[in-house]
Design an enzyme around this catalytic site. Sequence first.
Site, PDB file in Angstrom:
ATOM      1  CB  THR A   1      -0.905  -0.003   1.258  1.00 31.67           C
ATOM      2  OG1 THR A   1      -1.566  -1.264   1.335  1.00 31.67           O
ATOM      3  CG2 THR A   1      -1.928   1.109   1.205  1.00 31.67           C
TER       4      THR A   1
ATOM      5  CD  GLU B   1      -0.086  -4.202   9.053  1.00 35.76           C
ATOM      6  OE1 GLU B   1       1.051  -4.712   9.093  1.00 35.76           O
ATOM      7  OE2 GLU B   1      -0.771  -4.116   8.018  1.00 35.76           O
TER       8      GLU B   1
HETATM    9  C1  LIG Z   1      -5.994  -3.949   1.719  1.00 34.11           C
HETATM   10  C2  LIG Z   1      -4.673  -4.656   1.880  1.00 34.11           C
HETATM   11  C3  LIG Z   1      -3.515  -3.929   2.134  1.00 34.11           C
HETATM   12  C4  LIG Z   1      -2.273  -4.577   2.272  1.00 34.11           C
HETATM   13  N1  LIG Z   1      -1.156  -3.803   2.466  1.00 34.11           N
HETATM   14  C5  LIG Z   1       0.066  -4.420   2.569  1.00 34.11           C
HETATM   15  C6  LIG Z   1       1.268  -3.631   2.681  1.00 34.11           C
HETATM   16  O1  LIG Z   1       1.234  -2.389   2.702  1.00 34.11           O
HETATM   17  N2  LIG Z   1       2.442  -4.263   2.754  1.00 34.11           N
HETATM   18  C7  LIG Z   1       2.551  -5.623   2.717  1.00 34.11           C
HETATM   19  O2  LIG Z   1       3.664  -6.143   2.812  1.00 34.11           O
HETATM   20  N3  LIG Z   1       1.431  -6.408   2.582  1.00 34.11           N
HETATM   21  C8  LIG Z   1       0.204  -5.832   2.501  1.00 34.11           C
HETATM   22  N4  LIG Z   1      -0.943  -6.599   2.345  1.00 34.11           N
HETATM   23  C9  LIG Z   1      -0.798  -8.064   2.210  1.00 34.11           C
HETATM   24  C10 LIG Z   1      -1.311  -8.853   3.392  1.00 34.11           C
HETATM   25  O3  LIG Z   1      -0.459  -8.719   4.518  1.00 34.11           O
HETATM   26  C11 LIG Z   1      -1.410 -10.325   2.922  1.00 34.11           C
HETATM   27  O4  LIG Z   1      -2.369 -10.371   1.884  1.00 34.11           O
HETATM   28  C12 LIG Z   1      -1.827 -11.241   4.047  1.00 34.11           C
HETATM   29  O5  LIG Z   1      -0.801 -11.385   4.980  1.00 34.11           O
HETATM   30  C13 LIG Z   1      -2.224 -12.649   3.510  1.00 34.11           C
HETATM   31  O6  LIG Z   1      -1.228 -13.177   2.702  1.00 34.11           O
HETATM   32  P1  LIG Z   1      -1.575 -13.765   1.248  1.00 34.11           P
HETATM   33  O7  LIG Z   1      -2.373 -12.750   0.518  1.00 34.11           O
HETATM   34  O8  LIG Z   1      -0.296 -14.227   0.651  1.00 34.11           O
HETATM   35  O9  LIG Z   1      -2.527 -15.014   1.517  1.00 34.11           O
HETATM   36  P2  LIG Z   1      -2.074 -16.487   1.931  1.00 34.11           P
HETATM   37  O10 LIG Z   1      -1.116 -16.398   3.063  1.00 34.11           O
HETATM   38  O11 LIG Z   1      -1.632 -17.219   0.718  1.00 34.11           O
HETATM   39  O12 LIG Z   1      -3.433 -17.082   2.460  1.00 34.11           O
HETATM   40  C14 LIG Z   1      -4.419 -17.675   1.608  1.00 34.11           C
HETATM   41  C15 LIG Z   1      -5.504 -18.264   2.485  1.00 34.11           C
HETATM   42  O13 LIG Z   1      -4.950 -19.349   3.277  1.00 34.11           O
HETATM   43  C16 LIG Z   1      -5.201 -19.153   4.650  1.00 34.11           C
HETATM   44  N5  LIG Z   1      -4.060 -19.595   5.453  1.00 34.11           N
HETATM   45  C17 LIG Z   1      -2.741 -19.368   5.184  1.00 34.11           C
HETATM   46  N6  LIG Z   1      -1.970 -19.899   6.160  1.00 34.11           N
HETATM   47  C18 LIG Z   1      -2.817 -20.453   7.074  1.00 34.11           C
HETATM   48  C19 LIG Z   1      -2.623 -21.146   8.311  1.00 34.11           C
HETATM   49  N7  LIG Z   1      -1.396 -21.334   8.796  1.00 34.11           N
HETATM   50  N8  LIG Z   1      -3.723 -21.564   8.993  1.00 34.11           N
HETATM   51  C20 LIG Z   1      -4.976 -21.364   8.482  1.00 34.11           C
HETATM   52  N9  LIG Z   1      -5.211 -20.710   7.310  1.00 34.11           N
HETATM   53  C21 LIG Z   1      -4.156 -20.259   6.620  1.00 34.11           C
HETATM   54  C22 LIG Z   1      -5.361 -17.635   4.784  1.00 34.11           C
HETATM   55  O14 LIG Z   1      -6.106 -17.288   5.932  1.00 34.11           O
HETATM   56  C23 LIG Z   1      -6.085 -17.276   3.495  1.00 34.11           C
HETATM   57  O15 LIG Z   1      -7.457 -17.510   3.620  1.00 34.11           O
HETATM   58  C24 LIG Z   1      -2.202  -5.988   2.198  1.00 34.11           C
HETATM   59  C25 LIG Z   1      -3.369  -6.732   1.950  1.00 34.11           C
HETATM   60  C26 LIG Z   1      -4.589  -6.084   1.790  1.00 34.11           C
HETATM   61  C27 LIG Z   1      -5.815  -6.907   1.516  1.00 34.11           C
END
Ligand SMILES: Cc1cc2nc3c(=O)[nH]c(=O)nc-3n(C[C@H](O)[C@H](O)[C@H](O)COP(=O)(O)OP(=O)(O)OC[C@H]3O[C@@H](n4cnc5c(N)ncnc54)[C@H](O)[C@@H]3O)c2cc1C
Length: 402
Positions: free
Chosen positions: A147, A230
């Site tokens: 972001t 955060e």
């Molecule tokens: C509006 C927004 C702003 C953001 N801003 C930033 C930013 O500024 N900087 C930054 O670095 N990131 C940012 N993010 C990223 C955010 O931190 C990640 O999207 C988040 O940590 C999830 O990671 P992923 O998208 O890779 O999903 P994944 O980790 O791949 O997860 C996919 C699914 O699997 C589930 N899952 C994964 N592991 C487990 C587990 N161990 N147990 C149970 N379920 C699990 C998750 O809950 C999810 O439903 C932002 C995201 C959003 C939506």
Amino acid sequence: MTEHASPESVRRDVSGWLAANWDPGLSLREWRSLLCDSGWAVPHWPAQWFGRGLPAWSESIIAEEIRAHGAVGLPAGVGMSLAAPTILEHGSDQLKGAFLRATITGEYTWCQLFSEPGAGSDLAGLQTRAVRDGDEWVVNGQKVWNTSAHHADFGILMARTDTNAPKHAGITYFILPMKQPGVMVRPLKQMNYHSSFNEVFLTDARVPGDHVVGEVNKGWNVGLATLAHERRFGNIVSRWRHTGDGGRAVDEARHEHDEYMETYKWYPQRAGRVDLVVPQMTERGLSGDVSLRQDVMRLVSMQRIAGWTSERARAARALGKPPGAEGSVGKLAMSNIARLAAHLHGRIAGADALLSGPESVLGGIIAEVLVSVPGQSIAGGTDEIQHNILGERILGLPREPQ
Ligand SMILES: Cc1cc2nc3c(=O)[nH]c(=O)nc-3n(C[C@H](O)[C@H](O)[C@H](O)COP(=O)(O)OP(=O)(O)OC[C@H]3O[C@@H](n4cnc5c(N)ncnc54)[C@H](O)[C@@H]3O)c2cc1C
């Protein structure tokens, strides 16, 4: 000062200082520099680093007094919410000297470079590499969902510096200058048509050798400190409360705020727009729908309870207590509230909820709610990850199978 400070004496002192020093004719930078030098910008920080060593409760009193005097306070955003507190806790004196002041004044803006295409929830699996080269680090890899990266001066970056160590042990926390040839920022188009986050490609990006927060290969715990901030604050905090005219400093602060918040203008919709549920139900003549009324009251109750949880967290923080379960509980509550609100907006507006554009319900706001709410339960750690944290750290359940 700390032992003798009372809320009354702090209020009196800051009010006296503001009465003598607030000058709306100053530029925003000049005003914030004055505020910074006085120690009132961050009163709960140590005196050596722009604060006054006051208890955490002083922060809200100062914010109230700044508002009451029509003055302006700190900039919104990742800088003051995540980067500065992490540097203050874990950075060297050299880094504190180089970055804290310009972050308080709003001169430096920041983004968070943690997530990667293959490392979100499992952040410790990150693959971006940093290799020492003389006086610098050279960074290669890709970050995503960052972001505000499109207008940040610096990024708080987690990168792998030891590929042979266990995954949590080979990570270092850096401060990356964003405005350089090795950093390419590509905005992403979201399903709600906003573009608030980006992909960031790092190709031989350069980081000065001493821009390491904490120690080399010990960045995991530094990253956890950022994530704790955060969960507590969210990654943006809008401190803007001004109405009406106020002079140069206020005009510049308004401009800074409006420009910054452009990125976040869909965030109220992401939170579900609970405020619109009852007015919409009334406007559409559904106030007598018994089943709907039950669910609306459930929503309103959930929101009130979440408000009390965050008050409790604020009170604990003000007393200097370590963070408890409230961060994860509060984050989960926000997801549940947003989801239920979106569901109720759908029931109230029916198929019209799907329409966007000027002639749709509330100019497309309800449609935007429906496509923005999923972001609430992902950003800053997903719902499932909050469940894991609560289960393992608060309830003492066995760790999940890896
Ligand atoms: C509006 C927004 C702003 C953001 N801003 C930033 C930013 O500024 N900087 C930054 O670095 N990131 C940012 N993010 C990223 C955010 O931190 C990640 O999207 C988040 O940590 C999830 O990671 P992923 O998208 O890779 O999903 P994944 O980790 O791949 O997860 C996919 C699914 O699997 C589930 N899952 C994964 N592991 C487990 C587990 N161990 N147990 C149970 N379920 C699990 C998750 O809950 C999810 O439903 C932002 C995201 C959003 C939506």
